[in-house]
Write a protein that holds these residues in place. Structure first.
Motif, PDB file in Angstrom:
ATOM      1  N   TYR A  66       0.840  -1.194   0.000  1.00 40.24           N
ATOM      2  CA  TYR A  66       0.000   0.000   0.000  1.00 40.24           C
ATOM      3  C   TYR A  66       0.875   1.243   0.000  1.00 40.24           C
ATOM      4  O   TYR A  66       2.006   1.228   0.486  1.00 40.24           O
ATOM      5  N   ILE A  68      -0.632   5.049   0.309  1.00 38.01           N
ATOM      6  CA  ILE A  68      -1.162   6.039   1.245  1.00 38.01           C
ATOM      7  C   ILE A  68      -1.191   5.469   2.655  1.00 38.01           C
ATOM      8  O   ILE A  68      -0.903   6.154   3.634  1.00 38.01           O
ATOM      9  N   PHE A  69      -1.539   4.214   2.762  1.00 34.83           N
ATOM     10  CA  PHE A  69      -1.566   3.550   4.062  1.00 34.83           C
ATOM     11  C   PHE A  69      -0.158   3.350   4.626  1.00 34.83           C
ATOM     12  O   PHE A  69       0.023   3.227   5.833  1.00 34.83           O
ATOM     13  N   GLU A 262      -7.445   2.085  -1.893  1.00 34.52           N
ATOM     14  CA  GLU A 262      -6.380   2.906  -2.476  1.00 34.52           C
ATOM     15  C   GLU A 262      -6.545   3.068  -3.985  1.00 34.52           C
ATOM     16  O   GLU A 262      -6.323   4.154  -4.526  1.00 34.52           O
ATOM     17  N   ASN A 266      -6.865   6.445  -6.189  1.00 36.58           N
ATOM     18  CA  ASN A 266      -5.950   6.736  -7.305  1.00 36.58           C
ATOM     19  C   ASN A 266      -6.686   6.897  -8.627  1.00 36.58           C
ATOM     20  O   ASN A 266      -6.207   7.583  -9.534  1.00 36.58           O
ATOM     21  N   LEU A 290      -6.952   3.837   7.225  1.00 38.55           N
ATOM     22  CA  LEU A 290      -6.766   4.270   5.833  1.00 38.55           C
ATOM     23  C   LEU A 290      -7.865   5.244   5.430  1.00 38.55           C
ATOM     24  O   LEU A 290      -7.600   6.230   4.723  1.00 38.55           O
ATOM     25  N   LEU A 294      -7.511   8.874   3.546  1.00 38.98           N
ATOM     26  CA  LEU A 294      -8.115   9.201   2.251  1.00 38.98           C
ATOM     27  C   LEU A 294      -9.027  10.418   2.365  1.00 38.98           C
ATOM     28  O   LEU A 294      -9.059  11.265   1.465  1.00 38.98           O
TER      29      LEU A 294
END
Length: 875
Positions: A66, A68-69, A262, A266, A290, A294
């Motif tokens: 991952y 962003i996580f 994710e 994206n 997460l 986001l």
């Protein structure tokens, strides 16, 4: 150079900081063996993390990476546990990969009969019909990601505006499903390897139904199966992203869900819908973590509050427990398209069991007469025991039973009736509405509304020779409980007394799209349906404002303007722990000229009472406005009225009302300006603090301009000391010490002098949580020295300590839901240990201890402590 040096020091400190292992929740215990989600500390790269794992001799395989996580999902091939992973430098959090099942599906098939338009379109309940007609909003230009079982993108209801047929190629010209991915493949059942590809075609059904609620449009369909009536979703011109995380059947894991979240971000999705079912927990779960990231990056997230309303308080689901995410409760549609039966000249709706099958009416011969199973006083039995049928011949008859699912599940009562030769089973729901039953194979089984069941029973007592008639087509009826908070929708609050759910939307008896191979249209119920309704409403707001407001701002607007509602047939307002801010009112949300923040107030408990609060009212209109302040109290929920240690499955409604004093009862605010008002809360005078009632209500600001919608803020508090709320269910004798034999059978400890053996007679500790605890632990001491040796460790559950949510009342088989630790002698010596230690023969003392809420965790002062006694281990 100084900055670089400081950052280097911070990075070094981070790398040696201990991580935390988060255990599975009691209500959501199923995990994928040896699979974990790991989150790295900020600044730790994938390469650093991989190197550190290898330095600790951890043999692993990457499942997902991952961005962003800032973490990964891995399968551990060595003997290391989740706690061991948490001890690796650079790793911040570790969770087991938990398994999520798709919610059950029940469908009503199109059959060409006439029906009432209200059933097809619940928009009259929410003002969406007015938004469509007067504001001409459709969600055009807004991207919505559906993380679910995929979407049947060839369904004509997802065609581009003006097209009369669906798209015939993925993401083609006529297709509104423009993005997507299949993470698993048709045959994914967890045991195998995911086979991802770019085709998110839905072969299960749930995702297509969800997408239709958000933005299906079946008003101009020229080909294929027709809906019962021209029908439209909330935002019929949104662009979809379909992120398929389920195969055609079976379950999925949190590792796949994170990857889908994710990718949706994206791909540029503005909003994602997560109609997934978790268990009660704290907010520190990977999806919530997460989700907050986001949302901070500009995407909105909505998820289900859960369908565990029959289990009482503390049951709101974990997926949307993030501070900025929206947890959506369910309201029942006022109408339903259902199959019916006739009895004594009257027609009654029924809801067939899932086992009986989708799109399948009950068709029994007239010889299968009704037979109520009554006790000696003429009261219906629930059919949960074979003894209920003593003296009753039910062979070839349709038995009528009291349908309280708190006593046992439909599987248990169905199997008993089937074994006695019953032709079918009808259960009278309580307190109202129709219950969705699991049922058993090859047995016609259905639930009746309470009023219908009572009327049928009364007619039977007048004339037992009445014959049941079964319809072969659906009819539209106004249903019991319609327009009110759904009985199945989960109650809050969470373990920190935070206000969840946030808001409600129509979710009971909702008609929407279904895969073409499964009938094209279906009727379903659940917070799975209310969540996409809220998501579609957000899309309308985006289009209306020509902007993309933040998640917290969107949630505040809808919560401010929701309709505060009552239970069906009640004169008082439903608790905010059930309905959140109320039923979504989209017209009000889009036309309001004022906002109030915060969007909720958590008063906590009597010891920590946040007595003084401040709200800010902002006038976003074009002229000055005066607002009058008032207070609307709501039902209090008493779950411990009998000094019980496990909450009532149906909380007792009480008139325990707080009072609110305002620093100003009326404020005048110029256009574009704000005003602050101080609130002073006083706890209810009524209500026993030793029974911990949850009280709630709404602070309302009403504009003076006629026709302008009021705005409000919900609040929730607990009267009493939350530290004293029972955690362990001692009413049923938990925690229990038992024996697991070599063949896996669990038995009582034979006698006080019994000797345990880790291989053939393992000590087994069974715990059952009635509410959350920050630390649910099972501890091992030397019986001779009283020295602490560690926490029980089992390969399935891991080490027995850490945050824990509450258990359900009953499991799917009608048994009391509990957590079982079959101990084979391994312990974690401390909460920071990285590997278990094997204990040998000896005399040990076992203690179950649960940290009380809102305490610092000093042992034993801050714990419920249960000494399970000394056990002798011989080998």
């Amino acid at each position: 150079m100084k900055i670089i040096a400081i950052l280097s020091v911070l990075a070094a400190a981070t790398l040696v900081s201990a991580g935390k292992y988060h255990f599975t929740q009691p209500d959501h215990p199923d995990i994928l063996p040896n699979a974990y989600i790991i989150e790295y500390y900020d600044g730790v790269t994938r390469a650093n993390a991989h190197a550190n794992l290898k330095k600790h001799a951890i043999d692993f395989k990457i499942r997902n990476e991952y961005g962003i996580f800032n973490g990964a999902a891995i399968t551990v091939k060595s003997s290391h546990s989740g706690s061991a992973l948490a001890g690796v430098p650079g790793i911040k959090n570790v969770w087991p990969v938990q398994l999520f099942s798709p919610p059950p599906v029940q469908s009503a098939k199109s059959n060409g009969n006439s029906t009432h338009s209200a059933n097809m379109n619940v928009h009259h309940m929410t003002g969406v019909d007015a938004v469509h007609k007067k504001l001409k909003l459709t969600g055009k230009g807004v991207k919505v990601g559906v993380i679910d079982s995929g979407i049947d993108y060839k369904h004509p209801a997802f065609a581009a505006p003006g097209a009369t047929e669906g798209c015939f190629a993925r993401y083609g010209k006529n297709c509104r499903v423009k993005h997507g991915w299949d993470f698993v493949g048709d045959n994914y059942h967890l045991e195998g390897t995911p086979v991802p590809d770019s085709d998110p075609m839905d072969c299960m059904g749930h995702g297509t139904h969800v997408a239709g609620i958000i933005g299906g449009d079946a008003r101009n369909i020229k080909t294929g199966p027709k809906p019962l009536l021209p029908w439209v979703g909330v935002a019929p011109e949104v662009t979809f992203g379909a992120y398929r995380i389920f195969g055609c059947e079976g379950r999925t894991g949190t590792d796949i869900i994170l990857a889908a979240m994710e990718l949706a971000f994206n791909d540029g999705m503005d909003i994602i819908n997560m109609s997934l079912y978790g268990g009660p927990a704290y907010k520190n779960n990977p999806m919530a973590v997460l989700g907050e990231k986001l949302i901070a990056h500009g995407m909105n997230i909505a998820a289900c509050a859960g369908n565990d309303g029959g289990d009482g308080v503390w049951m709101v689901a974990d997926v949307a427990l993030g501070d900025s995410a929206t947890s959506v409760a369910s309201f029942d549609n006022a109408y339903a398209a259902v199959y019916t039966l006739t009895y004594a000249g009257q027609k009654y709706p029924y809801s067939p069991s899932l086992a009986w099958g989708n799109n399948r009416f009950i068709d029994l011969p007239a010889t299968a007469v009704l037979y109520p199973v009554l006790d000696k006083t003429g009261v219906l039995h629930d059919g949960c025991k074979a003894g209920d049928y003593t003296g009753h011949d039910v062979k070839g008859k349709v038995v009528l039973l009291f349908g309280d699912l708190a006593s046992c599940g439909s599987v248990v009562r169905g199997n008993i009736a089937k074994s006695l030769g019953a032709a079918g089973v009808l259960t009278v729901s309580t307190p109202f509405g129709m219950t969705l039953l699991a049922g058993v194979d090859a047995l016609p089984m259905a639930s009746l509304e309470n009023r219908g069941g009572e009327a049928i029973l009364a007619a039977y007592k007048k004339n037992p020779r009445n014959v049941i008639g079964w319809s072969k087509v659906v009819s539209t009826v106004m249903i019991e409980g319609g327009g009110a908070p759904a009985d199945m929708s989960s109650y809050g609050v969470d373990g920190d007394l935070r206000s969840k759910p946030d808001i409600g939307a129509p979710g009971g008896n909702i008609y929407s799209t279904f895969p073409r191979a499964k009938g094209s249209y279906a009727l379903q119920s659940g917070t799975s349906m209310s969540t996409p309704y809220y998501v579609g409403s957000q899309a309308l707001l985006y289009q209306h404002t020509k902007s993309k407001p933040s998640g917290p701002d969107v949630r505040r607007i809808f919560k401010n303007t929701a309709t505060i509602s009552k239970h069906w047939g009640s004169k008082t307002f439903t608790s905010a722990a059930k309905q959140g801010a109320g039923l979504i009112n989209v017209w009000n949300a889009l036309t309001t000229s004022a906002h109030v923040s915060p969007d909720h107030i958590d008063l906590l408990d009597s010891v920590n009472l946040r007595k003084t609060q401040q709200i800010t009212i902002k006038n976003v209109g074009k002229k000055s406005e005066s607002f009058s302040l008032s207070h609307v109290p709501a039902d209090a929920l008493n779950s411990y009225s009998k000094n019980n240690t496990f909450p009532h499955s149906r909380p007792i409604i009480e008139a325990d009302y707080a009072t609110v004093a305002f620093s100003a009862n009326k404020v005048k605010i110029a256009a574009g300006k704000s005003a602050k008002v101080t609130l002073t809360f006083t706890e209810p005078k009524n209500g026993d603090a030793k029974q911990f009632p949850l009280y709630s209500g709404y602070v309302v600001a009403t504009p003076s301009t006629e026709g302008s919608p009021s705005i409000h803020v919900p609040y929730i508090g607990l009267k009493g000391d939350v530290r004293q709320v029972p955690i362990m269910d001692t009413d049923l004798g938990f925690p229990l010490l038992m024996v697991t034999q070599a063949n896996g059978t669990v038995i009582d400890v034979p006698n006080n002098d019994f000797n345990f053996n880790f291989k053939t007679a393992a000590p087994t500790v069974i715990v059952r949580y009635g509410s959350h605890t920050p630390d649910g632990s099972i501890r091992v001491y030397s019986a001779a020295t009283k020295h602490f040796l560690g926490y029980i460790f089992t390969p399935w559950w891991g080490a027995a300590f850490g945050e824990t949510g509450r258990n359900k009342n009953k499991d799917a088989n009608g048994l009391f839901d509990a957590r079982q630790y079959d101990w084979r002698g391994q312990v974690f010596e401390t909460a920071q240990s990285t590997t278990p230690v094997q204990l040998g023969p000896g005399l040990y003392n076992l203690v179950a201890a649960n940290q009380k809420k809102f305490t610092k965790g000093a042992y034993p002062a801050d714990y419920e402590v249960f000494d399970l006694g000394n056990i002798m281990i011989t080998a």
